[in-house]
Motif scaffolding. Structure first.
Motif, PDB file in Angstrom:
ATOM      1  N   GLU A 252      13.810   3.550  -1.427  1.00  0.00           N
ATOM      2  CA  GLU A 252      14.306   2.387  -2.161  1.00  0.00           C
ATOM      3  C   GLU A 252      14.074   1.098  -1.391  1.00  0.00           C
ATOM      4  OE1 GLU A 252      18.371   3.227  -3.039  1.00  0.00           O
ATOM      5  OE2 GLU A 252      17.888   4.952  -4.299  1.00  0.00           O
ATOM      6  N   PHE A 253      14.202   1.181  -0.061  1.00  0.00           N
ATOM      7  CA  PHE A 253      13.992  -0.016   0.748  1.00  0.00           C
ATOM      8  C   PHE A 253      12.518  -0.412   0.770  1.00  0.00           C
ATOM      9  CE2 PHE A 253      13.025  -2.047   4.837  1.00  0.00           C
ATOM     10  CZ  PHE A 253      13.845  -3.164   4.738  1.00  0.00           C
ATOM     11  N   LEU A 254      11.623   0.580   0.749  1.00  0.00           N
ATOM     12  CA  LEU A 254      10.183   0.293   0.832  1.00  0.00           C
ATOM     13  C   LEU A 254       9.634  -0.078  -0.548  1.00  0.00           C
ATOM     14  CD1 LEU A 254       9.175   3.198   3.244  1.00  0.00           C
ATOM     15  CD2 LEU A 254       9.455   0.780   3.813  1.00  0.00           C
ATOM     16  N   SER A 255      10.196  -1.100  -1.126  1.00  0.00           N
ATOM     17  CA  SER A 255       9.746  -1.582  -2.430  1.00  0.00           C
ATOM     18  C   SER A 255       8.465  -2.394  -2.273  1.00  0.00           C
ATOM     19  CB  SER A 255      10.831  -2.453  -3.067  1.00  0.00           C
ATOM     20  OG  SER A 255      11.087  -3.589  -2.251  1.00  0.00           O
ATOM     21  N   ASP A 256       7.830  -2.700  -3.388  1.00  0.00           N
ATOM     22  CA  ASP A 256       6.578  -3.482  -3.346  1.00  0.00           C
ATOM     23  C   ASP A 256       6.793  -4.825  -2.654  1.00  0.00           C
ATOM     24  OD1 ASP A 256       5.590  -1.375  -4.730  1.00  0.00           O
ATOM     25  OD2 ASP A 256       5.300  -2.419  -6.630  1.00  0.00           O
ATOM     26  N   GLY A 257       7.928  -5.473  -2.990  1.00  0.00           N
ATOM     27  CA  GLY A 257       8.210  -6.778  -2.397  1.00  0.00           C
ATOM     28  C   GLY A 257       8.414  -6.700  -0.896  1.00  0.00           C
ATOM     29  N   ASN A 258       9.123  -5.661  -0.432  1.00  0.00           N
ATOM     30  CA  ASN A 258       9.357  -5.515   1.009  1.00  0.00           C
ATOM     31  C   ASN A 258       8.097  -5.109   1.760  1.00  0.00           C
ATOM     32  OD1 ASN A 258      11.999  -6.305   0.836  1.00  0.00           O
ATOM     33  ND2 ASN A 258      12.850  -4.232   0.826  1.00  0.00           N
ATOM     34  N   ILE A 259       7.233  -4.328   1.106  1.00  0.00           N
ATOM     35  CA  ILE A 259       5.942  -3.986   1.718  1.00  0.00           C
ATOM     36  C   ILE A 259       5.142  -5.259   1.960  1.00  0.00           C
ATOM     37  CG2 ILE A 259       3.721  -2.838   1.343  1.00  0.00           C
ATOM     38  CD1 ILE A 259       5.239  -0.709  -0.275  1.00  0.00           C
ATOM     39  N   GLU A 260       5.109  -6.108   0.952  1.00  0.00           N
ATOM     40  CA  GLU A 260       4.366  -7.366   1.069  1.00  0.00           C
ATOM     41  C   GLU A 260       4.986  -8.272   2.124  1.00  0.00           C
ATOM     42  OE1 GLU A 260       1.242  -9.854   0.230  1.00  0.00           O
ATOM     43  OE2 GLU A 260       1.600  -7.861  -0.588  1.00  0.00           O
ATOM     44  N   ARG A 261       6.301  -8.329   2.153  1.00  0.00           N
ATOM     45  CA  ARG A 261       6.995  -9.171   3.145  1.00  0.00           C
ATOM     46  C   ARG A 261       6.673  -8.701   4.566  1.00  0.00           C
ATOM     47  NH1 ARG A 261      11.697  -9.452   1.045  1.00  0.00           N
ATOM     48  NH2 ARG A 261      11.616 -11.653   0.471  1.00  0.00           N
ATOM     49  N   TYR A 262       6.700  -7.409   4.793  1.00  0.00           N
ATOM     50  CA  TYR A 262       6.425  -6.871   6.130  1.00  0.00           C
ATOM     51  C   TYR A 262       4.995  -7.185   6.574  1.00  0.00           C
ATOM     52  CZ  TYR A 262       5.990  -3.630  10.041  1.00  0.00           C
ATOM     53  OH  TYR A 262       5.768  -3.104  11.288  1.00  0.00           O
ATOM     54  N   LYS A 263       4.053  -7.014   5.636  1.00  0.00           N
ATOM     55  CA  LYS A 263       2.646  -7.273   5.970  1.00  0.00           C
ATOM     56  C   LYS A 263       2.426  -8.744   6.323  1.00  0.00           C
ATOM     57  CE  LYS A 263       0.588  -3.411   3.483  1.00  0.00           C
ATOM     58  NZ  LYS A 263      -0.280  -2.948   2.369  1.00  0.00           N
ATOM     59  N   ASN A 264       3.181  -9.619   5.723  1.00  0.00           N
ATOM     60  CA  ASN A 264       3.067 -11.050   6.027  1.00  0.00           C
ATOM     61  C   ASN A 264       3.669 -11.395   7.369  1.00  0.00           C
ATOM     62  OD1 ASN A 264       1.774 -11.614   3.606  1.00  0.00           O
ATOM     63  ND2 ASN A 264       3.680 -11.996   2.507  1.00  0.00           N
ATOM     64  N   MET A 265       4.527 -10.509   7.883  1.00  0.00           N
ATOM     65  CA  MET A 265       5.178 -10.765   9.186  1.00  0.00           C
ATOM     66  C   MET A 265       4.294 -10.391  10.360  1.00  0.00           C
ATOM     67  SD  MET A 265       9.083  -9.471   8.607  1.00  0.00           S
ATOM     68  CE  MET A 265      10.233 -10.362   7.572  1.00  0.00           C
ATOM     69  N   ILE A 266       3.433  -9.381  10.166  1.00  0.00           N
ATOM     70  CA  ILE A 266       2.657  -8.865  11.297  1.00  0.00           C
ATOM     71  C   ILE A 266       1.288  -9.537  11.376  1.00  0.00           C
ATOM     72  CG2 ILE A 266       3.844  -6.643  11.278  1.00  0.00           C
ATOM     73  CD1 ILE A 266       1.569  -5.458   9.744  1.00  0.00           C
TER      74      ILE A 266
END
Length: 266
Positions: A252-266
């Motif tokens: 549930e935490f690994l939603s599309d929005g959170n995947i995109e947010r994480y990729k933008n952080m690294i």
């Protein structure tokens, strides 16, 4: 002949209605008992947490050990531990039984009274429909929780960005490396959510066994494998239910929005 069919249909309808009421009442009673027993168990656990050392000291002696081994005490402990789990499963089973029996009988009653064709010829058709309905309900519930988590993180980052902008306007600079708590322009306390988000994201990936750069398809495939492996109906190990819940929470935490947010952080 038609009159007899209508009478038979009304009798069948009344039987179906009676079964529905009885199962609803039984379900409500068990749900209430489960809630009460679960509440008492949680309260006892909280009590142990507050005075845990004292309780352990008391039970460590001969008197405490003898008390724990007393059949009545053992049965009471087992009841408060096992009943909430079995009670919840039994409630789910009652709802399942109610649906397939009453829907089957209602359809036959409508056919006899009004000539309306029933949906399925056997119980199996109603069983399959119920399973599909439950799957869809759980899918929507999971999607709702994902959206709520997404909004929660969006709000955290929005508040942090507003605080940063406030600092920039008032101090002429922003300390982006400050991960502690800060009091913002509205006297609220804020913390940079980046570190917390990254940590939770990576722990969720570790739990599902995927890389941090995994896309949503890889994550979904890994989730299905893990969920099947630890499903309580298939896996009888003591920690299966807990692991299954953790796997669901990670997905549930690994939603599309959170995947995109994480990729933008690294």
């Amino acid at each position: 002949m038609n009159t007899l069919k209508k009478i038979a249909g009304k009798v069948l309808y009344a039987i179906a209605k009676l079964i529905s009421i009885i199962l609803d009442v039984l379900t409500k009673i068990i749900e209430t008992i489960v809630t009460i027993v679960g509440g008492i168990a949680k309260g006892f656990i909280a009590l142990i947490g507050m005075g845990g050392c004292l309780l352990v000291f008391m039970l460590a002696g001969p008197l405490g050990f003898a008390l724990l081994l007393h059949p009545a005490v053992l049965l009471t402990i087992l009841f408060f531990v096992i009943f909430p789990i079995l009670g919840t499963k039994f409630v789910s089973y009652l709802k399942y039984i109610k649906y397939i029996i009453t829907e089957y009988l209602f359809d036959r009653a409508y056919y006899l009274m009004d000539g309306i064709s029933y949906q399925f010829k056997s119980f199996n058709g109603y069983k399959d429909k119920y399973k599909k309905m439950e799957y869809e309900r759980k899918r929507k519930e999971q999607q709702r929780r994902q959206e709520e988590q997404q909004k929660e993180w969006e709000e955290k980052f929005r508040q942090w960005n507003e605080y940063q902008n406030y600092q920039r306007r008032n101090n002429g600079h922003t300390n982006y490396e400050w991960y502690g708590q800060n009091t913002g322009y509205d006297n609220q306390t804020y913390a940079n959510p980046t570190s917390e988000f990254k940590s939770k994201y990576e722990k969720s990936c570790d739990l599902l066994g995927v890389g941090y750069d995994a896309d949503k398809y890889q994550i979904k495939l890994a989730y299905r494998k893990k969920a099947k492996e630890y499903h309580p109906d298939l896996n009888k190990s003591p920690n299966a239910t807990e692991m299954f819940q953790q796997i669901n929470n990670a997905y549930e935490f690994l939603s599309d929005g959170n995947i995109e947010r994480y990729k933008n952080m690294i």
